[in-house]
Write a protein that holds these residues in place. Sequence first.
Motif, mmCIF file in Angstrom:
data_model
loop_
_atom_site.group_PDB
_atom_site.id
_atom_site.type_symbol
_atom_site.label_atom_id
_atom_site.label_comp_id
_atom_site.label_asym_id
_atom_site.label_seq_id
_atom_site.Cartn_x
_atom_site.Cartn_y
_atom_site.Cartn_z
ATOM 1 N N GLY A 39 0.813 -1.205 0.000
ATOM 2 C CA GLY A 39 0.000 0.000 0.000
ATOM 3 C C GLY A 39 0.846 1.254 0.000
ATOM 4 O O GLY A 39 0.577 2.205 -0.751
ATOM 5 N N GLU A 40 1.900 1.249 0.822
ATOM 6 C CA GLU A 40 2.790 2.420 0.863
ATOM 7 C C GLU A 40 3.567 2.553 -0.443
ATOM 8 O O GLU A 40 3.717 3.649 -0.985
ATOM 9 N N GLY A 41 4.063 1.426 -0.956
ATOM 10 C CA GLY A 41 4.890 1.464 -2.157
ATOM 11 C C GLY A 41 4.140 1.952 -3.381
ATOM 12 O O GLY A 41 4.702 2.634 -4.235
ATOM 13 N N LEU A 42 2.863 1.586 -3.495
ATOM 14 C CA LEU A 42 2.058 1.984 -4.647
ATOM 15 C C LEU A 42 1.160 3.176 -4.338
ATOM 16 O O LEU A 42 0.325 3.554 -5.162
ATOM 17 N N ASP A 43 1.318 3.747 -3.153
ATOM 18 C CA ASP A 43 0.523 4.907 -2.744
ATOM 19 C C ASP A 43 -0.972 4.619 -2.886
ATOM 20 O O ASP A 43 -1.746 5.427 -3.405
ATOM 21 N N SER A 44 -1.367 3.419 -2.423
ATOM 22 C CA SER A 44 -2.764 3.005 -2.476
ATOM 23 C C SER A 44 -3.345 2.984 -1.066
ATOM 24 O O SER A 44 -2.739 2.439 -0.142
ATOM 25 N N GLU A 45 -4.530 3.564 -0.931
ATOM 26 C CA GLU A 45 -5.163 3.577 0.386
ATOM 27 C C GLU A 45 -5.520 2.169 0.858
ATOM 28 O O GLU A 45 -5.580 1.905 2.053
ATOM 29 N N VAL A 46 -5.769 1.270 -0.106
ATOM 30 C CA VAL A 46 -6.194 -0.083 0.253
ATOM 31 C C VAL A 46 -5.278 -1.112 -0.395
ATOM 32 O O VAL A 46 -4.911 -0.992 -1.562
ATOM 33 N N CYS A 47 -4.895 -2.108 0.387
ATOM 34 C CA CYS A 47 -4.242 -3.307 -0.144
ATOM 35 C C CYS A 47 -4.794 -4.491 0.644
ATOM 36 O O CYS A 47 -4.807 -4.464 1.880
ATOM 37 N N SER A 48 -5.276 -5.505 -0.055
ATOM 38 C CA SER A 48 -5.922 -6.634 0.618
ATOM 39 C C SER A 48 -5.431 -7.961 0.051
ATOM 40 O O SER A 48 -5.080 -8.060 -1.129
ATOM 41 N N ILE A 49 -5.428 -8.977 0.919
ATOM 42 C CA ILE A 49 -5.057 -10.328 0.521
ATOM 43 C C ILE A 49 -6.208 -11.269 0.860
ATOM 44 O O ILE A 49 -6.660 -11.325 2.012
ATOM 45 N N TYR A 50 -6.712 -11.968 -0.151
ATOM 46 C CA TYR A 50 -7.736 -12.994 0.021
ATOM 47 C C TYR A 50 -7.090 -14.353 -0.227
ATOM 48 O O TYR A 50 -6.342 -14.522 -1.200
ATOM 49 N N LEU A 51 -7.389 -15.323 0.635
ATOM 50 C CA LEU A 51 -6.852 -16.670 0.456
ATOM 51 C C LEU A 51 -7.987 -17.685 0.389
ATOM 52 O O LEU A 51 -9.050 -17.501 1.001
ATOM 53 N N LEU A 52 -7.757 -18.752 -0.342
ATOM 54 C CA LEU A 52 -8.764 -19.788 -0.540
ATOM 55 C C LEU A 52 -8.820 -20.704 0.676
ATOM 56 O O LEU A 52 -7.863 -21.406 0.996
ATOM 57 N N ARG A 53 -9.958 -20.694 1.345
ATOM 58 C CA ARG A 53 -10.174 -21.570 2.496
ATOM 59 C C ARG A 53 -11.561 -22.175 2.394
ATOM 60 O O ARG A 53 -12.536 -21.464 2.198
ATOM 61 N N GLU A 54 -11.613 -23.491 2.508
ATOM 62 C CA GLU A 54 -12.886 -24.208 2.464
ATOM 63 C C GLU A 54 -13.706 -23.833 1.223
ATOM 64 O O GLU A 54 -14.920 -23.657 1.282
ATOM 65 N N GLY A 55 -13.003 -23.686 0.099
ATOM 66 C CA GLY A 55 -13.678 -23.427 -1.169
ATOM 67 C C GLY A 55 -14.088 -21.996 -1.410
ATOM 68 O O GLY A 55 -14.691 -21.698 -2.436
ATOM 69 N N LEU A 57 -12.976 -17.575 -0.995
ATOM 70 C CA LEU A 57 -11.886 -16.617 -0.860
ATOM 71 C C LEU A 57 -12.141 -15.751 0.371
ATOM 72 O O LEU A 57 -13.080 -14.957 0.408
ATOM 73 N N GLU A 58 -11.307 -15.931 1.376
ATOM 74 C CA GLU A 58 -11.479 -15.248 2.665
ATOM 75 C C GLU A 58 -10.513 -14.083 2.774
ATOM 76 O O GLU A 58 -9.326 -14.209 2.457
ATOM 77 N N LEU A 59 -11.019 -12.922 3.217
ATOM 78 C CA LEU A 59 -10.168 -11.765 3.439
ATOM 79 C C LEU A 59 -9.243 -12.049 4.617
ATOM 80 O O LEU A 59 -9.696 -12.186 5.751
ATOM 81 N N PHE A 60 -7.920 -12.153 4.355
ATOM 82 C CA PHE A 60 -6.959 -12.534 5.388
ATOM 83 C C PHE A 60 -6.215 -11.348 5.982
ATOM 84 O O PHE A 60 -5.814 -11.381 7.148
ATOM 85 N N ALA A 61 -5.987 -10.329 5.145
ATOM 86 C CA ALA A 61 -5.266 -9.158 5.640
ATOM 87 C C ALA A 61 -5.630 -7.962 4.780
ATOM 88 O O ALA A 61 -5.872 -8.104 3.575
ATOM 89 N N THR A 62 -5.685 -6.776 5.407
ATOM 90 C CA THR A 62 -6.023 -5.583 4.638
ATOM 91 C C THR A 62 -5.422 -4.345 5.264
ATOM 92 O O THR A 62 -5.230 -4.262 6.482
#
Length: 758
Positions: A39-55, A57-62
């Motif tokens: 987020g800091e490197g690309l000057d983006s207010e939002v950066c999020s990581i979704y991971l596949l769990r139990e079929g 896509l769960e929001l894991f970090a933001t």
Amino acid sequence: MPPPSAVSAARTILTRLHDVMASRSNAQTKLNTVVDVIGEGLDSEVCSIYLLREGQLELFATRGLSQDAVHVTRLAIGEGLVGTIADNIDTLNLAEATAHPDFSYRPETGEDKYHSFAGVPIVRRERAVGVLCVQHVDPRRYDEVEIEALQTVAMVLSELIHSADLIDEEQTALSPAQTGPVHLTGLKLVKGLAAGNAVFHQPRITIEHVMAEDRDAELSRVYLAFDKMREQIDRMQAQAEFGVGGEHEEVLETYKMFAYDEGWSRRIIEAIDSGLTAEAAIERVQQRTRMRMRQIDDPLLADRMHDLEDLSNRLLRIVSGQMGTAASQGLRSDTILIARNLGPAELLEYDKRRLKGVVLEEGSLTAHVVIVARAMGVPVLGRVHGLKGALREGDELLLDADQGQVTLRPTPVMAEAFGARFAKSRERQAAYAKLRDVEPFTRCGTRIQVMINAGLRDDMPGLQLTGADGVGLFRTEFQFLVSATLPARERQTRLYRDVLDAAGDKPVVFRTVDIGGDKVLPYLRHNDGEHEENPAMGWRALRVALERGGLLKVQARALLEAAGGRTLNVMFPMVSEPWEFDAARDVFESQRRYLKGQKKLMPEAIRYGAMLEVPALAEMLDVIAPKLSFLSIGTNDLTQFLFAADRSNPKLAERYDWLSPAIMRFLRRVLLSVAGHQVDVTVCGEMGGRRLEALALLGLGIRRLSITPASVGPIKELVRKVDLAEIGEAMKGWLAMPPPSMREALTEWAEARGMEID
């Protein structure tokens, strides 16, 4: 060109990620840090990581979205922008996210104030296991270098989530439900039937280490890999004698051009400089190639990009030390080869006795591998979506490239039915083969000329195998299509002489180069570089040859020298008006005078002909007919021009019928226009190779057909059952008062007389 700030930001992200990966923090903490770094490197207010769990896509970090949504917000595969990225394993880069049809708003995230959106899949073993995305308040598209940085980070995350067991490995494997029969469809590239066990051309190399510890060591590894790969290509080029072919050498010249391309190697080195391992750098550049491939409309340029991807796969295998491909390990049984795409050089590595068929996730009709596969007699099915997700190594496959489908794990009943059809097909082929030395006389005693279409040296054995009367159409442009550069005159001469030698005393009609339209050469472009809205009706065929005078002069000299002491049959494509024919013939005559002055052995005779593809030429046949030795009707282009229906558009494929009264009447008018002139009329193309259509052509008065070698036997068999007076009278009646369906009427007529028409 991206701004310097974007370039430096991308490098900063990679440098900081190295420290994150090396830390002893737990996986969740690392992910939380990663979203802040990006987020800091690309000057983006939002950066999020979704991971596949139990079929899902769960929001894991933001960074930027509500922290209350972490481990709460979930999206199904294919749902929303995130789910779409995972489903397509593709990138999205949107200035306005809400404008995308797949946008799905989740109120708990608090993302309603953000406009721009960019996301990339996190891939493990060719399957999406997560999504990395960024968002911004102001509408803007992210720069290419920023997207590349996201893709590189996604590679790092793939390594992180695997080592931290954040996803279950079985989620990247086949579902237990995917063990029964599955039918998949695709594009018919090379027709034929085949059965065998699935073998993956190249087991996917999983890159375990993405971030480099020693830049110099990685550079040394990739330099050595480049040297070894280039040695392989040079050695393969020296050993690629196949049949009587020389085109394969020309195909490999294109490979060699890419193998020594400085731009490609420089991009890989730059990726290593940014902090990646050699394997990750090659994969990073390969991902960029795939992105560009999706944006290319030009099929020939797309095929060249496929060639580059094939080389990337080869380089990746070398640098990783994982050289064991299915070809090098050897095929143990009848095999159907599975690949995303396949290079012609790679296909030539396989044991032709065991290789029964090829199924590709990608592929196109103009790809180099299709040319080689057709010469090998190997059926190929392309653009089969969902293939690897439904298939295991060793699964039994039934490939029906005639119908455009492949059956995975067939039931015994399916296998038995396929076996019966396969056996019947082989029986028919055996019966047709027995007609090789039988001349095709009709029941009423009329001799029909049945010739083959060709375009490669490797097509010429078909002349003897089928007993055809000659080559009614030799497409000289194939040599240009498989070459990395414009073929030199000496190389053209060698090809034409080899073809004439192979034909012996049988005639060969050489069509001058027909490029343009869907046969674009990267090394031969418009002078003005303008994009053609309708290339099929644009700068192509004889129009190109007359404008580029040197192109036709070189080919004329090559053909004249190759045919020294023999009869030369030369035909000009896409003639619209008589003056074009005159201009092309003048080029040949001027070259003949020049070569005669040089004491070169000239052809004993030259027979000039024209292709009737443009309807306008039909209105000028009374003018041009006295100048012609022969006229060849190209039914493929002629039909699309008559109906204003692009034959490459699948939506229009069923909109016209070759047995339409409009086409039949047009062809009859052409025959009447040349009656009384000493002009041989031939129908070239797929229409003449279909039994029902061939029957109609015979009824119109056509006595010469030029078709694919595989169609010669079936057409010979049909001819021997036909009474020309009977079918001629029937056609005359149908054209005077067209039935509701000409096809149905003709089918009923043929079946009533015991003629098989399928």
